[in-house]
Design a protein around this motif. Structure first.
Motif, PDB file in Angstrom:
ATOM      1  N   CYS A  94       1.809   8.704 -10.234  1.00 49.09           N
ATOM      2  CA  CYS A  94       2.151   7.320 -11.207  1.00 49.09           C
ATOM      3  C   CYS A  94       1.269   6.481 -11.584  1.00 49.09           C
ATOM      4  N   ASN A  95       0.091   6.605 -11.010  1.00 39.93           N
ATOM      5  CA  ASN A  95      -1.122   5.653 -11.059  1.00 39.93           C
ATOM      6  C   ASN A  95      -0.973   4.415 -10.935  1.00 39.93           C
ATOM      7  N   ILE A  96      -0.313   4.215  -9.749  1.00 41.19           N
ATOM      8  CA  ILE A  96       0.010   2.958  -8.932  1.00 41.19           C
ATOM      9  C   ILE A  96      -0.752   3.038  -7.618  1.00 41.19           C
ATOM     10  N   ARG A  97      -1.382   1.909  -7.339  1.00 41.79           N
ATOM     11  CA  ARG A  97      -2.076   1.487  -5.961  1.00 41.79           C
ATOM     12  C   ARG A  97      -1.153   0.723  -5.290  1.00 41.79           C
ATOM     13  N   TRP A  98      -0.528   1.365  -4.306  1.00 39.60           N
ATOM     14  CA  TRP A  98       0.412   0.447  -3.328  1.00 39.60           C
ATOM     15  C   TRP A  98      -0.216  -0.239  -2.209  1.00 39.60           C
ATOM     16  N   LYS A  99       0.026  -1.617  -2.326  1.00 38.00           N
ATOM     17  CA  LYS A  99      -0.573  -2.304  -0.792  1.00 38.00           C
ATOM     18  C   LYS A  99       0.665  -2.205   0.069  1.00 38.00           C
ATOM     19  N   LEU A 100       0.085  -1.430   1.230  1.00 36.86           N
ATOM     20  CA  LEU A 100       1.089  -1.439   2.415  1.00 36.86           C
ATOM     21  C   LEU A 100       1.487  -2.739   3.392  1.00 36.86           C
ATOM     22  N   GLY A 101       0.776  -3.744   3.007  1.00 37.90           N
ATOM     23  CA  GLY A 101       1.074  -4.877   3.940  1.00 37.90           C
ATOM     24  C   GLY A 101       0.614  -4.607   5.410  1.00 37.90           C
ATOM     25  N   VAL A 102      -0.214  -3.582   5.555  1.00 43.61           N
ATOM     26  CA  VAL A 102      -0.776  -3.417   6.883  1.00 43.61           C
ATOM     27  C   VAL A 102      -2.250  -3.672   7.014  1.00 43.61           C
ATOM     28  N   GLY A 103      -2.777  -4.403   7.663  1.00 44.93           N
ATOM     29  CA  GLY A 103      -4.230  -4.583   8.108  1.00 44.93           C
ATOM     30  C   GLY A 103      -4.443  -5.929   8.787  1.00 44.93           C
ATOM     31  N   SER A 104      -5.839  -6.409   8.512  1.00 48.00           N
ATOM     32  CA  SER A 104      -5.985  -7.473   9.462  1.00 48.00           C
ATOM     33  C   SER A 104      -5.896  -8.799   8.463  1.00 48.00           C
ATOM     34  N   LYS A 105      -5.538  -8.584   7.083  1.00 45.83           N
ATOM     35  CA  LYS A 105      -5.229  -9.878   6.366  1.00 45.83           C
ATOM     36  C   LYS A 105      -3.892  -9.879   5.821  1.00 45.83           C
ATOM     37  N   SER A 106      -3.081 -10.874   5.870  1.00 52.12           N
ATOM     38  CA  SER A 106      -1.685 -10.841   5.342  1.00 52.12           C
ATOM     39  C   SER A 106      -1.592 -10.605   3.944  1.00 52.12           C
TER      40      SER A 106
END
Length: 116
Positions: free
Chosen positions: A99-111
């Motif tokens: 799809c050529n989409i970069r999904w931000k997963l919402g998991v990490g050290s920054k909200s």
């Protein structure tokens, strides 16, 4: 070089991931409390049993959560995405090559609310 990916928020990934992480951590903490209580009351067999459960919860949490990060499916086409930890925004990203989409997963050290 032009970036061919559009960036979007992944639907519900962070909620499911966090729910499983909290449940596993709470299970390990509860087992640790039972292990300590059994050890204080000289119930060594039960103490060892709860220690094994605590270790099992911790191993499950690490293994399952790592599996979830490495096996993210695109909400648009249900294709397995390539995931990586983006050091610049300090968040996990999943790229769908179909799809050529970069999904931000919402998991990490920054909200996700702090990321443009």
């Amino acid at each position: 070089m032009e970036d061919k990916y559009t960036t979007r928020e992944h639907t519900a990934f962070a909620h499911k991931f966090t729910r499983h992480a909290i449940a596993s951590i709470l299970g390990a903490i509860f087992s640790m409390g039972l292990c300590i209580a059994a050890g204080v009351n000289d119930l060594n067999v039960w103490s060892a049993f709860f220690a094994v459960i605590m270790v099992g919860c911790a191993i499950y949490a690490l293994g399952y959560l790592r599996y979830r990060l490495m096996h993210v499916h695109c909400p648009e086409c249900n294709t397995l995405c390539e995931t990586y930890n983006d050091k610049t925004i300090r968040q996990w990203i999943a790229n769908c090559h179909r799809c050529n989409i970069r999904w931000k997963l919402g998991v990490g050290s920054k909200s996700t609310s702090n990321i443009n």
